[in-house]
Design a protein around this motif. Structure first.
Motif, PDB file in Angstrom:
ATOM      1  N   HIS A  57       0.695  -1.150   0.031  1.00  0.00           N
ATOM      2  CA  HIS A  57      -0.011   0.061   0.195  1.00  0.00           C
ATOM      3  C   HIS A  57       0.871   1.350   0.100  1.00  0.00           C
ATOM      4  O   HIS A  57       0.616   2.410  -0.803  1.00  0.00           O
ATOM      5  CB  HIS A  57      -1.023   0.002   1.210  1.00  0.00           C
ATOM      6  N   HIS A  58       1.850   1.266   0.764  1.00  0.00           N
ATOM      7  CA  HIS A  58       2.592   2.556   0.914  1.00  0.00           C
ATOM      8  C   HIS A  58       3.716   2.617  -0.191  1.00  0.00           C
ATOM      9  O   HIS A  58       3.902   3.761  -0.702  1.00  0.00           O
ATOM     10  CB  HIS A  58       3.486   2.664   2.196  1.00  0.00           C
ATOM     11  N   ALA A  59       3.980   1.536  -0.949  1.00  0.00           N
ATOM     12  CA  ALA A  59       4.853   1.491  -2.055  1.00  0.00           C
ATOM     13  C   ALA A  59       4.114   2.025  -3.195  1.00  0.00           C
ATOM     14  O   ALA A  59       4.501   3.002  -4.057  1.00  0.00           O
ATOM     15  CB  ALA A  59       5.343   0.134  -2.500  1.00  0.00           C
ATOM     16  N   TYR A  60       2.732   1.551  -3.372  1.00  0.00           N
ATOM     17  CA  TYR A  60       2.041   2.123  -4.506  1.00  0.00           C
ATOM     18  C   TYR A  60       1.566   3.876  -4.259  1.00  0.00           C
ATOM     19  O   TYR A  60       1.524   4.193  -5.188  1.00  0.00           O
ATOM     20  CB  TYR A  60       0.808   1.318  -4.283  1.00  0.00           C
ATOM     21  N   SER A  61       1.536   3.985  -3.005  1.00  0.00           N
ATOM     22  CA  SER A  61       1.172   5.264  -2.698  1.00  0.00           C
ATOM     23  C   SER A  61       2.297   6.227  -3.068  1.00  0.00           C
ATOM     24  O   SER A  61       2.128   7.501  -3.703  1.00  0.00           O
ATOM     25  CB  SER A  61       0.796   5.763  -1.208  1.00  0.00           C
ATOM     26  N   ALA A  62       3.667   5.784  -2.848  1.00  0.00           N
ATOM     27  CA  ALA A  62       4.877   6.681  -3.267  1.00  0.00           C
ATOM     28  C   ALA A  62       4.949   6.397  -4.825  1.00  0.00           C
ATOM     29  O   ALA A  62       5.353   7.508  -5.263  1.00  0.00           O
ATOM     30  CB  ALA A  62       5.887   5.936  -2.519  1.00  0.00           C
ATOM     31  N   ALA A  63       4.535   5.358  -5.430  1.00  0.00           N
ATOM     32  CA  ALA A  63       4.749   5.418  -6.865  1.00  0.00           C
ATOM     33  C   ALA A  63       3.635   6.592  -7.555  1.00  0.00           C
ATOM     34  O   ALA A  63       3.956   7.297  -8.249  1.00  0.00           O
ATOM     35  CB  ALA A  63       4.374   4.162  -7.388  1.00  0.00           C
ATOM     36  N   LEU A  72       6.105   1.144 -10.615  1.00  0.00           N
ATOM     37  CA  LEU A  72       7.245   0.665  -9.314  1.00  0.00           C
ATOM     38  C   LEU A  72       8.378   0.851  -9.786  1.00  0.00           C
ATOM     39  O   LEU A  72       9.245   1.144  -8.605  1.00  0.00           O
ATOM     40  CB  LEU A  72       6.728  -0.555  -8.996  1.00  0.00           C
ATOM     41  N   HIS A  73       8.839   1.245 -11.107  1.00  0.00           N
ATOM     42  CA  HIS A  73      10.203   1.247 -11.368  1.00  0.00           C
ATOM     43  C   HIS A  73      10.703   2.617 -10.816  1.00  0.00           C
ATOM     44  O   HIS A  73      11.743   3.049 -10.594  1.00  0.00           O
ATOM     45  CB  HIS A  73      10.490   1.052 -12.883  1.00  0.00           C
ATOM     46  N   LEU A  74       9.935   3.570 -10.842  1.00  0.00           N
ATOM     47  CA  LEU A  74      10.119   5.008 -10.095  1.00  0.00           C
ATOM     48  C   LEU A  74      10.372   4.991  -8.845  1.00  0.00           C
ATOM     49  O   LEU A  74      11.067   5.941  -8.367  1.00  0.00           O
ATOM     50  CB  LEU A  74       8.876   5.819 -10.259  1.00  0.00           C
ATOM     51  N   LEU A  75      10.354   3.679  -8.157  1.00  0.00           N
ATOM     52  CA  LEU A  75      10.758   3.602  -6.689  1.00  0.00           C
ATOM     53  C   LEU A  75      12.343   3.378  -6.505  1.00  0.00           C
ATOM     54  O   LEU A  75      12.951   3.233  -5.384  1.00  0.00           O
ATOM     55  CB  LEU A  75      10.044   3.004  -5.967  1.00  0.00           C
ATOM     56  N   GLU A  76      12.941   3.109  -7.600  1.00  0.00           N
ATOM     57  CA  GLU A  76      14.400   2.489  -7.626  1.00  0.00           C
ATOM     58  C   GLU A  76      15.299   3.806  -7.174  1.00  0.00           C
ATOM     59  O   GLU A  76      15.066   4.803  -7.600  1.00  0.00           O
ATOM     60  CB  GLU A  76      14.753   1.917  -8.947  1.00  0.00           C
ATOM     61  N   GLY A  77      16.033   3.482  -6.365  1.00  0.00           N
ATOM     62  CA  GLY A  77      17.147   4.443  -5.864  1.00  0.00           C
ATOM     63  C   GLY A  77      16.522   4.956  -4.408  1.00  0.00           C
ATOM     64  O   GLY A  77      17.128   5.789  -3.854  1.00  0.00           O
ATOM     65  N   ASP A  78      15.125   4.670  -4.248  1.00  0.00           N
ATOM     66  CA  ASP A  78      14.616   5.259  -2.862  1.00  0.00           C
ATOM     67  C   ASP A  78      14.838   3.887  -1.772  1.00  0.00           C
ATOM     68  O   ASP A  78      14.263   3.002  -1.878  1.00  0.00           O
ATOM     69  CB  ASP A  78      13.177   5.537  -3.031  1.00  0.00           C
ATOM     70  N   ALA A  79      15.659   3.984  -0.648  1.00  0.00           N
ATOM     71  CA  ALA A  79      15.938   3.169   0.215  1.00  0.00           C
ATOM     72  C   ALA A  79      14.704   2.762   0.838  1.00  0.00           C
ATOM     73  O   ALA A  79      14.745   1.433   1.391  1.00  0.00           O
ATOM     74  CB  ALA A  79      17.000   3.651   1.235  1.00  0.00           C
ATOM     75  N   LYS A  80      13.692   3.496   1.239  1.00  0.00           N
ATOM     76  CA  LYS A  80      12.394   3.046   1.762  1.00  0.00           C
ATOM     77  C   LYS A  80      11.908   1.932   1.320  1.00  0.00           C
ATOM     78  O   LYS A  80      11.107   1.233   1.679  1.00  0.00           O
ATOM     79  CB  LYS A  80      11.537   4.343   2.040  1.00  0.00           C
ATOM     80  N   TYR A  81      12.049   1.804  -0.157  1.00  0.00           N
ATOM     81  CA  TYR A  81      11.296   0.748  -0.994  1.00  0.00           C
ATOM     82  C   TYR A  81      12.124   0.054  -1.934  1.00  0.00           C
ATOM     83  O   TYR A  81      11.677  -0.554  -2.951  1.00  0.00           O
ATOM     84  CB  TYR A  81      10.184   1.873  -1.886  1.00  0.00           C
ATOM     85  N   ALA A  82      13.416  -0.120  -1.384  1.00  0.00           N
ATOM     86  CA  ALA A  82      14.529  -0.607  -2.128  1.00  0.00           C
ATOM     87  C   ALA A  82      14.089  -2.149  -2.390  1.00  0.00           C
ATOM     88  O   ALA A  82      14.131  -2.912  -3.234  1.00  0.00           O
ATOM     89  CB  ALA A  82      15.783  -0.619  -1.360  1.00  0.00           C
ATOM     90  N   TRP A  83      13.509  -2.817  -1.249  1.00  0.00           N
ATOM     91  CA  TRP A  83      13.190  -4.211  -1.377  1.00  0.00           C
ATOM     92  C   TRP A  83      12.101  -4.661  -2.331  1.00  0.00           C
ATOM     93  O   TRP A  83      12.005  -5.543  -3.416  1.00  0.00           O
ATOM     94  CB  TRP A  83      12.314  -4.714  -0.064  1.00  0.00           C
TER      95      TRP A  83
END
Length: 622
Positions: A544-550, A583-594
């Motif tokens: 949920h939080h990964a999708y919100s960040a994306a 979700l590729h937009l999260l690459e480089g963000d340590a909070k969503y690295a996994w």
């Protein structure tokens, strides 16, 4: 609205909540948010029962989830629904269970009770349950949840794990009932989900008691006293002197506890660990003994006969080490044959702490309980008549809750006018300021300042930071008595007046913005659930939080700061697009690295993401 045969009268705030719920059940209003700001001890535990009974009967919701701050309060929540008097009075047959984090949370009943920690430990389990059914979500002591950047433009973007886990449940709920005895946090932050407006002081906000789309029920201590729902409070402020070695091992003192702020903290730290604490405890012990003797004579209860209604002593210690010291002193003042069962301790290190709390609430013995923080909030023990406040904490929210343990009316103790609460405490400047604040202010402010990281509830395990000083000695000197003034009333319009106005409200921009933000959250949650079900993303990865960040990266800003037009555009985009493709937009963000790394690996192998047994890193966990 309620059966005429009811033999327990509802307080004014309970009647107002019943009226609001009846309007929602009848389709007379589209309200979905109810805030009940009820003074500690004012009787808010019945509100979830009133709401659930009516809304489930009307088919507005299917189930209830009641979130409490502590595991020891889950049993009390079950008891509220199981109380036969209220079952008869309200004509309900709703049952709930204290649920562990295991499949089938309700087990055939109409709801479940869990804790903040339980939600944060397995947020996906609870979110899936709330997506399957229409829920009434009750959040008890909501002030423990700091606001988040996703929904509040002034909130810091930090790791408030409880808030991040509970926010999706708030968004998914059909009706929300938020309960609190205080509308301020000790760290000054805004509270999750509550509406705010600019405060009268610089760099402050205050809870918007008149916010559109909300039903706000305020029940102040002044109202509760007028209705005889809580007891008046007599404070015994005990001054004293203390001596200690500073960090350079120089002897300082004697200094008065009520003295200058420069030495007050060290003086209080010393006093709570030396002779002053023993002196204050002795005074509290003697006051309790005298009260019990007086009540025995008035109620016709013989010496040595066990009975409810005699009055009990609650001792709040600064830490577990001193709690055990206090226990030893108190047992030394009781006949040896009675000491073990009359004086008990309940701390997080004690194996039988929950059983001890239950006995203290429901049985004649123990008559004295020593604790640190386990009993400071939510403990429903009307038999507590005296409180020894041997704590260093000076947070308004914390102290109000502690005092409220003694302000409940005890039906077994005789007429209301013969009862009062007695609180003995050190006479330091910060405690006096706390008293002054609750006598003149409602307590609804949030301050714009850099917050501390969210951790456990205040002093959850009774420990405090190591102090460089070495306590030497202290003693009590003067005791003065004061009765707490009733304090201010709530300034909000009465909820029934606001409900009468709701049907005539235009579709105000602020109300439309809130509805669209809620819709965005629901659309995001729906995509997470669907993608997990189709194995497009692994379960338990903080989806949920990964999708919100994306989504924030796609749209260029978070929904908390979007305009009405931008929110409408975001809803339209979500109806046409899948966030899993971004979700590729999260690459480089340590909070969503996994999350990003796992998606890249799975796509690189030409496979759908598989469900993994391993858990996400702490950086991506909500």
């Amino acid at each position: 609205m309620l059966p005429p045969s009811m033999h327990r009268p509802l307080r004014s705030h309970q009647q107002l909540v019943a009226g609001i719920v009846a309007a929602i059940a009848a389709g007379q209003t589209d309200l979905a948010d109810i805030l009940a700001a009820v003074t500690p001890g004012g009787g808010k535990s019945l509100l979830p029962v009133i709401a659930a009974a009516r809304l489930i009967e009307a088919g507005v919701v299917d189930r209830i989830c009641w979130i409490v701050p502590r595991d020891s309060l889950r049993l009390q929540a079950e008891e509220a629904f199981a109380d036969p008097a209220w079952q008869s009075a309200l004509g309900h047959a709703v049952s709930v269970r204290a649920a562990e984090n295991a499949p089938d949370l309700c087990r055939g009943l109409q709801g479940y009770v869990t804790t903040y920690q339980g939600i944060a430990a397995q947020p996906d389990l609870h979110l899936a349950e709330h997506r399957r059914h229409r829920y009434l979500l009750v959040v008890d002591e909501v002030h423990h949840l700091p606001s988040l950047a996703e929904v509040d433009p002034l909130a810091p973007d930090d790791e408030a794990s409880w808030s991040r886990a509970i926010l999706p449940l708030l968004e998914a709920a059909r009706v929300r009932l938020l309960l609190s005895g205080t509308l301020e946090r000790a760290d000054g932050r805004a509270i999750l989900w509550l509406p705010y407006r600019r405060g009268k002081r610089a760099k402050t906000r205050e809870v918007a008691l008149e916010a559109s789309g909300w039903a706000v029920v305020g029940y102040s201590r002044a109202q509760a006293l007028a209705e005889k729902a809580v007891l008046p409070v007599d404070f015994g402020a005990l001054d004293g002197e203390a001596e200690w070695l500073d960090e350079e091992r120089r002897r300082l003192g004697p200094h008065r506890i009520s003295g200058s702020p420069e030495v007050a903290r060290a003086a209080l730290f010393t006093a709570l660990r030396t002779g002053f604490a023993r002196d204050l405890l002795r005074r509290a012990f003697d006051a309790t003994r005298d009260l019990r003797a007086t009540r025995r004579a008035r109620l016709g209860i013989g010496p040595g006969e066990a009975a409810m209604g005699l009055g009990k002593l609650l001792v709040v210690a600064p830490d577990q080490e001193n709690a055990r010291q206090y226990l030893g002193w108190l047992r030394g003042w009781v006949p040896r044959t009675q000491a073990e069962h009359a004086v008990r301790i309940a701390t997080s290190d004690e194996r039988d702490a929950h059983a001890t709390l239950a006995a203290f609430r429901l049985r004649p013995e123990p008559s004295i309980l020593v604790t640190c923080a386990m009993a400071y909030e939510g403990l429903d023990a009307p038999s507590v008549a005296v409180c020894a406040a041997l704590t260093h904490i000076r947070s308004r929210a914390w102290l109000e809750q502690m005092i409220a343990r003694a302000t409940r009316v005890d039906p077994a103790a005789g007429p209301y006018q013969t009862q009062s609460a007695l609180v003995l405490h050190p006479d330091d400047l910060l405690f006096r300021r706390f008293r002054e604040r609750i006598e003149r202010e409602q307590g609804t402010l949030a301050r714009d300042r850099k917050p501390r990281r969210q951790g456990e509830l205040p002093i959850d395990d009774g420990r405090e930071r190591a102090d460089p000083i070495v306590p030497l000695a202290s003693n009590a000197t003067a005791l003065r008595w004061e009765r707490l003034a009733p304090g201010p009333d709530f300034a909000a319009a009465r909820p029934e007046q606001r409900l009468a106005q709701q049907s005539d409200l235009l579709d105000l921009p602020s109300r439309r913005e809130r509805a669209l933000r809620l819709q965005v959250g629901q659309l995001v949650a729906a995509q997470v659930v669907e993608d997990e079900g189709m194995l497009r993303i692994p379960r338990g990865a903080g989806g949920h939080h990964a999708y919100s960040a994306a989504l924030k990266r796609v749209m260029g800003k978070g929904r908390a700061v979007m305009s009405l037009a931008e929110l409408e555009a975001t809803v339209a985009w979500l109806e046409r697009n899948r966030l899993t493709d971004h979700l590729h937009l999260l690459e480089g963000d340590a909070k969503y690295a996994w999350t990003a790394r796992q998606r890249r690996l799975d796509l690189g192998m030409g496979k759908r993401p598989r469900e993994r047994a391993s858990k996400p890193s702490s950086a991506s966990a909500p």
